[in-house]
Scaffold this active site. Structure first.
Site, PDB file in Angstrom:
ATOM      1  CB  CYS A  53      -0.947   0.009   1.197  1.00 57.03           C
ATOM      2  SG  CYS A  53      -1.866  -1.503   1.376  1.00 57.03           S
ATOM      3  CG  HIS A 100      -3.181   3.203   2.648  1.00 56.39           C
ATOM      4  ND1 HIS A 100      -3.663   2.911   1.400  1.00 56.39           N
ATOM      5  CD2 HIS A 100      -3.236   2.045   3.360  1.00 56.39           C
ATOM      6  CE1 HIS A 100      -3.985   1.634   1.351  1.00 56.39           C
ATOM      7  NE2 HIS A 100      -3.744   1.088   2.529  1.00 56.39           N
ATOM      8  CG  ASN A 108      -6.592  -1.051   1.694  1.00 51.25           C
ATOM      9  OD1 ASN A 108      -5.929  -0.616   0.760  1.00 51.25           O
ATOM     10  ND2 ASN A 108      -6.044  -1.557   2.790  1.00 51.25           N
TER      11      ASN A 108
HETATM   12  O1  UT7 Z   1      -3.465  -1.547   3.775  1.00 51.40           O
HETATM   13  C1  UT7 Z   1      -3.085  -2.324   4.850  1.00 51.40           C
HETATM   14  C2  UT7 Z   1      -4.023  -3.479   4.961  1.00 51.40           C
HETATM   15  N1  UT7 Z   1      -4.726  -3.723   6.118  1.00 51.40           N
HETATM   16  C3  UT7 Z   1      -5.248  -2.878   7.030  1.00 51.40           C
HETATM   17  O2  UT7 Z   1      -5.074  -1.704   7.018  1.00 51.40           O
HETATM   18  C4  UT7 Z   1      -6.085  -3.478   8.090  1.00 51.40           C
HETATM   19  C5  UT7 Z   1      -5.878  -2.873   9.447  1.00 51.40           C
HETATM   20  N2  UT7 Z   1      -6.816  -3.441  10.390  1.00 51.40           N
HETATM   21  C6  UT7 Z   1      -8.113  -3.090  10.451  1.00 51.40           C
HETATM   22  O3  UT7 Z   1      -8.558  -2.236   9.705  1.00 51.40           O
HETATM   23  C7  UT7 Z   1      -8.972  -3.720  11.515  1.00 51.40           C
HETATM   24  O4  UT7 Z   1      -8.153  -4.430  12.404  1.00 51.40           O
HETATM   25  C8  UT7 Z   1     -10.069  -4.668  10.934  1.00 51.40           C
HETATM   26  C9  UT7 Z   1     -11.119  -3.843  10.210  1.00 51.40           C
HETATM   27  C10 UT7 Z   1      -9.434  -5.673   9.984  1.00 51.40           C
HETATM   28  C11 UT7 Z   1     -10.749  -5.416  12.063  1.00 51.40           C
HETATM   29  O5  UT7 Z   1     -11.294  -4.503  12.987  1.00 51.40           O
HETATM   30  P1  UT7 Z   1     -11.051  -4.703  14.544  1.00 51.40           P
HETATM   31  O6  UT7 Z   1     -11.790  -3.658  15.222  1.00 51.40           O
HETATM   32  O7  UT7 Z   1      -9.559  -4.763  14.766  1.00 51.40           O
HETATM   33  O8  UT7 Z   1     -11.753  -6.088  14.800  1.00 51.40           O
HETATM   34  P2  UT7 Z   1     -11.103  -7.430  15.346  1.00 51.40           P
HETATM   35  O9  UT7 Z   1     -10.135  -7.992  14.380  1.00 51.40           O
HETATM   36  O10 UT7 Z   1     -10.651  -7.168  16.730  1.00 51.40           O
HETATM   37  O11 UT7 Z   1     -12.359  -8.354  15.358  1.00 51.40           O
HETATM   38  C12 UT7 Z   1     -13.487  -8.075  16.148  1.00 51.40           C
HETATM   39  C13 UT7 Z   1     -14.545  -9.113  15.872  1.00 51.40           C
HETATM   40  C14 UT7 Z   1     -14.017 -10.550  15.805  1.00 51.40           C
HETATM   41  O12 UT7 Z   1     -14.959 -11.365  16.447  1.00 51.40           O
HETATM   42  P3  UT7 Z   1     -14.679 -11.932  17.922  1.00 51.40           P
HETATM   43  O13 UT7 Z   1     -13.427 -12.748  17.778  1.00 51.40           O
HETATM   44  O14 UT7 Z   1     -14.505 -10.719  18.778  1.00 51.40           O
HETATM   45  O15 UT7 Z   1     -15.909 -12.720  18.198  1.00 51.40           O
HETATM   46  C15 UT7 Z   1     -14.017 -10.862  14.329  1.00 51.40           C
HETATM   47  O16 UT7 Z   1     -14.225 -12.221  14.071  1.00 51.40           O
HETATM   48  O17 UT7 Z   1     -15.140  -8.856  14.607  1.00 51.40           O
HETATM   49  C16 UT7 Z   1     -15.203 -10.060  13.856  1.00 51.40           C
HETATM   50  N3  UT7 Z   1     -15.134  -9.746  12.442  1.00 51.40           N
HETATM   51  C17 UT7 Z   1     -16.233  -9.492  11.718  1.00 51.40           C
HETATM   52  N4  UT7 Z   1     -17.545  -9.477  12.030  1.00 51.40           N
HETATM   53  C18 UT7 Z   1     -18.403  -9.161  11.043  1.00 51.40           C
HETATM   54  C19 UT7 Z   1     -14.044  -9.634  11.646  1.00 51.40           C
HETATM   55  N5  UT7 Z   1     -14.419  -9.329  10.412  1.00 51.40           N
HETATM   56  C20 UT7 Z   1     -15.771  -9.236  10.426  1.00 51.40           C
HETATM   57  C21 UT7 Z   1     -16.723  -8.936   9.438  1.00 51.40           C
HETATM   58  N6  UT7 Z   1     -18.024  -8.898   9.804  1.00 51.40           N
HETATM   59  N7  UT7 Z   1     -16.388  -8.645   8.173  1.00 51.40           N
END
Ligand code: UT7
Length: 331
Positions: free
Chosen positions: A116, A256, A286
């Site tokens: 990215c 980004h 993204n």
């Molecule tokens: O360009 C670089 C590429 N990547 C990034 O920039 C990504 C950077 N990270 C992020 O943007 C965030 O960490 C995410 C959007 C990927 C995730 O958000 P988060 O607030 O960090 O959520 P989390 O990973 O802590 O997950 C929270 C919950 C989990 O459930 P449990 O384990 O708490 O029961 C996930 O399984 O949300 C769940 N979850 C979803 N639920 C519904 C993860 N993805 C989804 C989804 N829909 N699409």
């Protein structure tokens, strides 16, 4: 007078595929909700390339618009740099395919991979050739078809990304204008947080790699999130200081576009008002290396960026990598 030539962006262009995929449509594909995606990321929809469209097709369209915007012809381009993690194929490079498509006969061409952060890496590399007098006009493109390497059954990744391409033409500008400072960085030791494991020389493609989903994006989202929040502010601040300016001098920031919460917390750390920050991830998700140049092109076309403005570009991504550029807009 500086012994190096001043280098700036003299034209921009962008192109995204027509097909939109909304959060509501994603609800039918994986266990997710529009509400979760919007509140956790800020994304409402993204563009998806069709089966016949490859990264070079998007890159070609963005490039043609940028070259026209710069008032140049394809034959005027000396070098093409394509930043991408989704090349058409391993080789020839996507840059060579774009060179053929646009008819930039005299241009050298290569791909650059910094995920990215690729567009900021690309303009920083391109800048060196112009400021030293080696080349006159350089086309830098960030282009991706992430949809082709996503596991559409993995809600942790498939809701986040989209396809698109953005391009910029670098050339000499008036003294005191253009790229004032850039910082690039990498932390290869943390590279495992964001990978596409198979298909290279470490794990060549096989029936087994396909069955085990090893050709898809794999990500530890929360680790990347923590890194992003820290590095966006640090990198933007460092580039600003290197340019001899202060954060208050920044008129507009193009970050980004990965997650609205990352952008907001970086802006807060830097004490930059969100009015000065361009956000379009709600529409596109993204787009990796394409995010910054597409946002930049939109901001220029919407009149948010004009001559004399101090513009800060900042990105982070797989590698892990990061980069920031401070540009005094010359056009
Ligand atoms: O360009 C670089 C590429 N990547 C990034 O920039 C990504 C950077 N990270 C992020 O943007 C965030 O960490 C995410 C959007 C990927 C995730 O958000 P988060 O607030 O960090 O959520 P989390 O990973 O802590 O997950 C929270 C919950 C989990 O459930 P449990 O384990 O708490 O029961 C996930 O399984 O949300 C769940 N979850 C979803 N639920 C519904 C993860 N993805 C989804 C989804 N829909 N699409």
């Amino acid at each position: 007078m500086n012994k190096f030539l001043p280098v700036g962006i003299i034209g921009t262009g962008s192109y995204v595929p027509e097909k939109e995929l909304t959060n509501l449509e994603l609800e039918k594909m994986v266990d997710t909700t529009d509400e979760w995606i919007k509140t956790r990321t800020g994304i409402s929809k993204r563009r998806i390339a069709d089966a016949e469209t490859a990264t070079s097709d998007l890159a070609t369209k963005a490039a043609q618009i940028a070259i026209k915007d710069a008032g140049l012809l394809p034959e005027d381009i000396d070098l093409i740099i394509v930043a991408t993690v989704t090349p058409d194929m391993s080789f020839p490079s996507t840059a060579c395919i774009v060179q053929k498509n646009i008819g930039a006969k005299k241009a050298a061409a290569f791909d650059l991979e910094a995920a990215c952060s690729g567009f900021i890496y690309g303009i920083t590399v391109g800048e060196q050739f112009i400021k030293s007098g080696i080349y006159k006009n350089i086309l830098v493109i960030g282009a991706e078809t992430l949809s082709k390497i996503l596991n559409w059954k993995d809600r942790n990744t498939c809701v986040l990304f989209g396809d698109g391409a953005g391009a910029a033409v670098l050339s000499q500008v008036d003294e005191g204008y253009g790229m004032l400072a850039s910082t690039l960085g990498a932390d290869g030791a943390s590279g495992d947080y964001l990978t596409q494991p198979a298909g290279g020389s470490r794990i060549p493609a096989s029936l087994e790699t396909v069955e085990n989903n090893l050709h898809y994006v794999q990500m530890d989202g929360s680790e990347v999130f923590k890194f992003a929040v820290r590095i966006m502010a640090k990198s933007a601040l460092q580039a600003t200081e290197n340019s001899g300016l202060k954060i208050e001098d920044i008129d507009y920031m193009i970050p980004h576009q990965a997650n609205i919460r990352i952008i907001e917390s970086a802006a807060k750390r830097l004490n930059i008002s969100m009015d000065k920050v361009y956000v379009n991830l709600n529409n596109y998700g993204n787009m990796s290396a394409a995010s910054v140049p597409v946002a930049l092109d939109e901001a220029v076309r919407n009149g948010k960026i004009k001559r004399d403005d101090i513009v800060s570009l900042v990105a982070f991504g797989g590698g892990l990598t990061w980069g920031s550029s401070i540009i005094k807009w010359a056009k």
